[in-house]
Structures are given as C-alpha cells and as structure tokens.
Design an enzyme around this catalytic site. Structure first.
Site, short mmCIF file in Angstrom:
data_model
loop_
_atom_site.label_atom_id
_atom_site.label_comp_id
_atom_site.label_asym_id
_atom_site.label_seq_id
_atom_site.Cartn_x
_atom_site.Cartn_y
_atom_site.Cartn_z
N SER A 1 0.79 -1.23 0.00
CA SER A 1 0.00 0.00 0.00
C SER A 1 0.82 1.27 0.00
O SER A 1 0.34 2.30 -0.43
CB SER A 1 -0.97 0.00 1.18
OG SER A 1 -0.31 -0.35 2.37
N LYS B 1 -11.87 0.70 -1.67
CA LYS B 1 -10.89 1.34 -2.56
C LYS B 1 -11.42 1.36 -3.99
O LYS B 1 -12.21 2.22 -4.32
CB LYS B 1 -9.55 0.67 -2.37
CG LYS B 1 -9.03 1.06 -0.97
CD LYS B 1 -7.93 0.27 -0.40
CE LYS B 1 -7.65 0.81 1.02
NZ LYS B 1 -6.86 -0.07 1.83
N HIS C 1 -5.38 -3.25 -2.73
CA HIS C 1 -5.01 -2.27 -3.77
C HIS C 1 -4.92 -2.87 -5.16
O HIS C 1 -4.55 -2.18 -6.11
CB HIS C 1 -3.66 -1.61 -3.41
CG HIS C 1 -3.75 -0.81 -2.15
ND1 HIS C 1 -4.33 0.43 -2.11
CD2 HIS C 1 -3.36 -1.10 -0.88
CE1 HIS C 1 -4.29 0.89 -0.87
NE2 HIS C 1 -3.71 -0.03 -0.11
C1 LIG Z 1 -6.84 -0.22 3.28
C2 LIG Z 1 -6.26 -1.55 3.54
C3 LIG Z 1 -6.89 -2.43 4.43
C4 LIG Z 1 -8.06 -2.01 5.27
O1 LIG Z 1 -9.22 -1.87 4.52
P1 LIG Z 1 -10.41 -0.94 5.01
O2 LIG Z 1 -11.58 -1.45 4.27
O3 LIG Z 1 -10.03 0.46 4.66
O4 LIG Z 1 -10.53 -1.15 6.49
C5 LIG Z 1 -6.36 -3.69 4.55
N1 LIG Z 1 -5.28 -4.06 3.88
C6 LIG Z 1 -4.63 -3.23 3.04
C7 LIG Z 1 -3.41 -3.72 2.31
C8 LIG Z 1 -5.10 -1.94 2.87
O5 LIG Z 1 -4.45 -1.10 2.07
#
Ligand SMILES: *Cc1c(COP(=O)(O)O)cnc(C)c1O
Length: 396
Positions: free
Chosen positions: A182, A241, A210
């Site tokens: 990320s 996302k 991602h």
């Molecule tokens: C954003 C993210 C999460 C958490 O997801 P949310 O739905 O925002 O709680 C978990 N793992 C990774 C790699 C992330 O980038």
C-alpha cells in the site's frame, strides 16, 4: 500524553485530522478547509484510493438510496443475531462467483476482515509469516491470534524460506502478504509464495486491497492476473478502494467460511454493515467487472506518471500499480513537498513512520481513472518543481 505529543510534534511526526470534501460533479478533486478562515480551496486529489472513480457513481448511490428507504439505516445486530439481511447473502454469492471460490464472507471493513481471519486461522503454537511491509491490519490480526509473528524481509523469498525451515514444526503455518503493497505500489511474488507454501505445507493468504478492481480481466485482482488464484487458500479484498464504497470480503473453501462464521470475532461481536452498504457494493461489483476501460486508463496513466517522475531523477518506486511513492527521506522534507504541492493545488499527503520504515518518509500518490492525461501531465510538472526547488535541491 502531553509530553509524548510534544515529542511527536518536534519530530514532525504528529498527525492531524483535516476536513476534506468531494467536489460535486468534479471527480478527482476535493475541497479543503483553509486553516484559520472559513474559505476552502479546490485541490486535485492525488491521495484517495478511488482507483476506478466509482465513489461518485450515481448508480451506486441510487442502489444505496433504495435499500436505505426499504431496509432502514442500520442492520440492528450482529449477523449471527438478527442482522443478517438477505443483501449479504446475495453479495457473498456474487463475490464467490466473481472470485471463482466455493464461498465468501462479507466483513464490515478490511481492517476487521484481516484481524478476524488471521486470528481465527491461527493461534497459540502456530506461526504466521508476514512480509515486513504488510498492512497494519495484518500485523494487528497476528498480535490478536497469539501465534508466533515471523516477519520476513520485503519480498525476500530466500529469507522466507529460511524462516519456514526454522519454524517447520509449528502446528499450523500461515503465510500472509499484500498483493500490491500500500505504501510502495510494488507487487508480491505470488507465484513463488504459492510454491513455497506448497513445499512447506503452509496456508497462503493474499490481501488484494489495492489490486482488486485494478488487475484481472474482470478486476478479480492480482492472484487471477498471475494465474495463481487456485493456489491461494484465503483471498481477502476491500470494497472501500476500487469499489468506492465500504466493507470487505474473504473467500475460499466452504470449510474456511464455515470456520470464520464460528471463530472470527469481528464478525461475531460487531453489528453488521448497514444493508444499504451491501446493496451499494453489489452494484459496484457489476461496475468493477465491466470496468475494462477504467482499468486500462488507470494503468496507462500510472505508467506515464511513474516514468515521467523517474525521467526527472525522482525515486518513484518499482511497481506498475496506481500507487506511486516519491521517497523524500526525512519527515521534514516529506512535509515540505506536501505543503508546496498544496500551495499549487494538489492534495498529496506525506506518509511518515511508523506507517513506513524510518528514513523513508514519502509522498504517496494514488491515481484514479477519473484523472485526465492533461491533469496528470500538469501535475507531474508541478511535482517536479516542488520536489526540486533549486537545481539539485530537495530530493533530486
Ligand atoms: C486499506 C487496507 C486495508 C483495510 O481496509 P479498510 O476497508 O479500509 O478497512 C487492509 N489491507 C490493506 C493492504 C489496505 O491497504
């Protein structure tokens, strides 16, 4: 607390919440409240994770509105009590078909999915092997599990092999990795990971936060794109996302899902998502699957953006994802660049330790399919100016 906060402030490490609003009708932009005045500034948003530009899609909002009016504001209880609205089952079936898994389970968000799955899949006497740059929610899941936390050097398969060898007598072994990291935007070597997990009789879990929506013909993620979908035991992804909504899924075998319904604490002891969110995600899943044009545009933009920064001599990371880091080094330098960009109409936040390793503070750019080529070409020029204030200055 006050002493510690003062120390954080002195190290340019303190985080603050700032109001940010979407600009109606202008995807890719946001409004930021000006400090100390009632005005606000319009900024090009190069920091959100709305990769496909679905967060503002009217069809998703409409699906949510309808479900809100018929199903009410909240689920009312945990899914195991009375909160299991049929929208969840419908969404889980659609996710399982999309991913080609036996079954799927929806969680309230990605953080809770990771904490729930890892702590349910491993426990005392087990070992969890985790990439050093994995997301914080993975680390927290391992801590909650009470299994041994074995961190391996980022993407270093020799180091992982040595650790697997060292812990080969652990009761259960779980290897867990982000598919796209990320804060760096590079990819995990999923095929090598799948081979190692087979060799050592471990389970493999992949977090597609991602990469979901971005890779694969129908946005299934990097596992599918690399042809290792069936070698991965636990697939996890978020709806926050590329999907532009909220929530998360886990999918895998029937036994895995049955186990999670019985053991995953964030599912059992927390109220279900509002059913309207599940309805919005179901619509978003259709748009993600059909989003070939959006994916192509996004990845094309990311390639141009990254190579333009590199040509200017900036350290822009290795990946080909929509996440492009600009490594600044010190906190002060990352904050300086972020402030200079803001003054020029670009929202790009500084990411500092402990989110990233010491000495690697950075600006993390994330692109969206809604950005036009022209907006991005202009942004690159601004970024180069901000990062290199004088010839050879800054990070150049
Ligand atoms: C954003 C993210 C999460 C958490 O997801 P949310 O739905 O925002 O709680 C978990 N793992 C990774 C790699 C992330 O980038």
């Amino acid at each position: 607390m006050d002493d510690e906060l003062e120390r954080l402030a002195a190290e340019a490490s303190e985080r603050r919440l700032r109001d940010r609003l979407k600009v109606p009708g202008s995807p890719g932009y946001m409004l930021q409240q000006d400090t100390g005045s009632s005005g606000s500034t319009r900024l090009l948003d190069l920091s959100s994770n709305d990769y496909l530009g679905l967060a503002g899609h009217p069809a998703i909002a409409e699906a949510m509105r309808e479900a809100l009016l018929t199903g009410g504001a909240g689920a009312g209880a945990s899914r195991l009590v009375t909160g299991n609205h049929p929208a969840f089952g419908q969404l889980e079936q659609a996710v399982a078909v999309w991913q080609g898994c036996d079954a799927a389970l929806v969680f309230a968000n990605g953080y809770m999915a990771n904490v729930g799955v890892i702590s349910a899949a491993s426990g005392r006497g087990d070992a969890v092997f985790s990439d050093r740059l994995n997301h914080a929610s993975i680390t927290d899941g391992i801590l909650l599990s009470r299994a041994e936390h074995v961190r391996y050097r980022h993407n270093d398969m020799e180091h992982l092999r040595a650790q697997l060898e060292k812990h080969k007598h652990a009761r259960r072994k779980l290897i867990v990795t982000d598919a796209v990291f990320s804060m760096d935007g590079d990819q995990a070597p999923l095929r090598e990971l799948a081979e190692l997990k087979q060799e050592y009789g471990a389970m493999l879990m992949v977090d597609e936060a991602h990469s979901g929506g971005v890779y694969g013909q129908f946005g299934e993620g990097l596992c599918r794109a690399l042809g290792v979908q069936d070698m991965v035991d636990i697939h996890m992804g978020t709806f926050s996302k590329a999907f532009g909504v909220y929530g998360a899924y886990v999918c895998g075998s029937q036994s895995l899902i049955r186990w999670l319904v019985n053991k995953a604490r964030p599912l059992i002891y927390s109220t279900a998502l509002p059913p309207s969110v599940a309805a919005g995600v179901l619509k978003a899943l259709e748009l993600v699957q059909a989003g070939h044009g959006r994916r192509e545009k996004l990845l094309g933009s990311a390639r141009l953006f990254r190579s333009a920064l590199r040509k200017a001599g900036l350290a822009a990371g290795e990946g080909d994802s929509a996440i492009i880091p600009l490594i600044a080094g010190t906190n002060a330098e990352a904050l300086r660049i972020s402030a200079a960009l803001e003054a020029e109409g670009i929202a790009a936040v500084a990411i500092r330790p402990p989110t990233v390793p010491e000495g690697t503070a950075r600006i993390r750019f994330s692109l969206s399919a809604t950005h036009s080529r022209e907006e991005l070409t202009d942004a690159v020029k601004t970024i180069i100016r901000a990062a290199c204030p004088a010839r050879g200055g800054g990070v150049c």
